[in-house]
Design a protein around this motif. Structure first.
Motif, short mmCIF file in Angstrom:
data_model
loop_
_atom_site.label_atom_id
_atom_site.label_comp_id
_atom_site.label_asym_id
_atom_site.label_seq_id
_atom_site.Cartn_x
_atom_site.Cartn_y
_atom_site.Cartn_z
N PHE A 92 0.63 -1.32 0.10
CA PHE A 92 0.01 -0.01 -0.08
C PHE A 92 0.81 1.19 0.06
O PHE A 92 1.93 1.32 0.68
CB PHE A 92 -0.89 0.09 1.32
N GLU A 93 0.33 2.34 -0.76
CA GLU A 93 1.22 3.41 -0.53
C GLU A 93 0.77 4.09 0.81
O GLU A 93 -0.40 3.94 1.49
CB GLU A 93 0.73 4.45 -1.63
N ASP A 94 1.80 4.84 1.47
CA ASP A 94 1.53 5.51 2.75
C ASP A 94 0.89 6.82 2.31
O ASP A 94 1.44 7.54 1.28
CB ASP A 94 2.76 5.70 3.29
N VAL A 95 -0.16 7.44 3.08
CA VAL A 95 -0.72 8.50 2.65
C VAL A 95 -0.87 9.45 3.96
O VAL A 95 -1.62 8.96 4.80
CB VAL A 95 -1.94 8.41 1.80
N ASN A 96 -0.71 10.57 3.98
CA ASN A 96 -1.13 11.79 4.86
C ASN A 96 -0.87 11.16 6.30
O ASN A 96 -1.62 11.28 7.31
CB ASN A 96 -2.64 11.88 4.78
N GLY A 97 0.24 10.54 6.64
CA GLY A 97 0.75 10.24 7.88
C GLY A 97 0.34 9.13 8.60
O GLY A 97 0.37 8.63 9.49
N MET A 128 -1.66 -1.56 6.20
CA MET A 128 -1.17 -2.85 5.75
C MET A 128 -2.34 -3.92 5.73
O MET A 128 -3.30 -3.67 6.45
CB MET A 128 -0.06 -3.38 7.22
N TYR A 129 -1.88 -5.03 4.87
CA TYR A 129 -2.73 -6.16 5.19
C TYR A 129 -2.26 -7.18 6.42
O TYR A 129 -1.29 -7.82 6.27
CB TYR A 129 -2.78 -6.91 3.75
#
Length: 120
Positions: free
Chosen positions: A72-77, A81-82
């Protein structure tokens, strides 16, 4: 509301959604890339206004027999995760702790993901 997942082509996003509002690929031919029984599916995840305790799911292994990993991309802090053990998508703060139940994540942009695993 609930978590919503849209798969990239050639997944048919008009398939009937399950009770978590997650549209799943139904047949092996729907996987975007396959190689010796190993498949990759990709798309975006859109979160809702009330994060459930323990994460969103079950994810039904993203339509695969067994998931090897999900990126997953990290976004806004936030980190996403799966969790294969629980078959759920979890969201974590920058401190590395899971966000509290009922946290509003609806303002996050659609988060890109790529899942890899055994096709059948």
């Amino acid at each position: 509301m609930a978590l919503t997942i849209y798969y990239d082509e050639p997944i048919n996003n008009t398939l009937a959604a399950d009770n978590n509002n997650i549209k799943l690929p139904i047949e092996p031919r729907n996987f975007s890339r396959t190689n010796n029984n190993f498949a990759t599916v990709s798309g975006t995840v859109t979160f809702d206004s009330s994060y459930p305790t323990g994460g969103y799911g079950p994810m039904n292994n993203f339509g695969m027999k067994k998931v090897a990993g999900v990126f997953f991309e990290d976004v806004n802090g936030y980190g996403v995760m799966y969790n294969r053990a629980t078959d759920k998508i979890q969201v974590f703060s920058t401190a590395g702790t899971e966000v509290a139940a009922a946290t509003n994540l609806s303002a996050l942009q659609a988060v890109y993901f790529e899942a890899k695993g055994r096709q059948y």
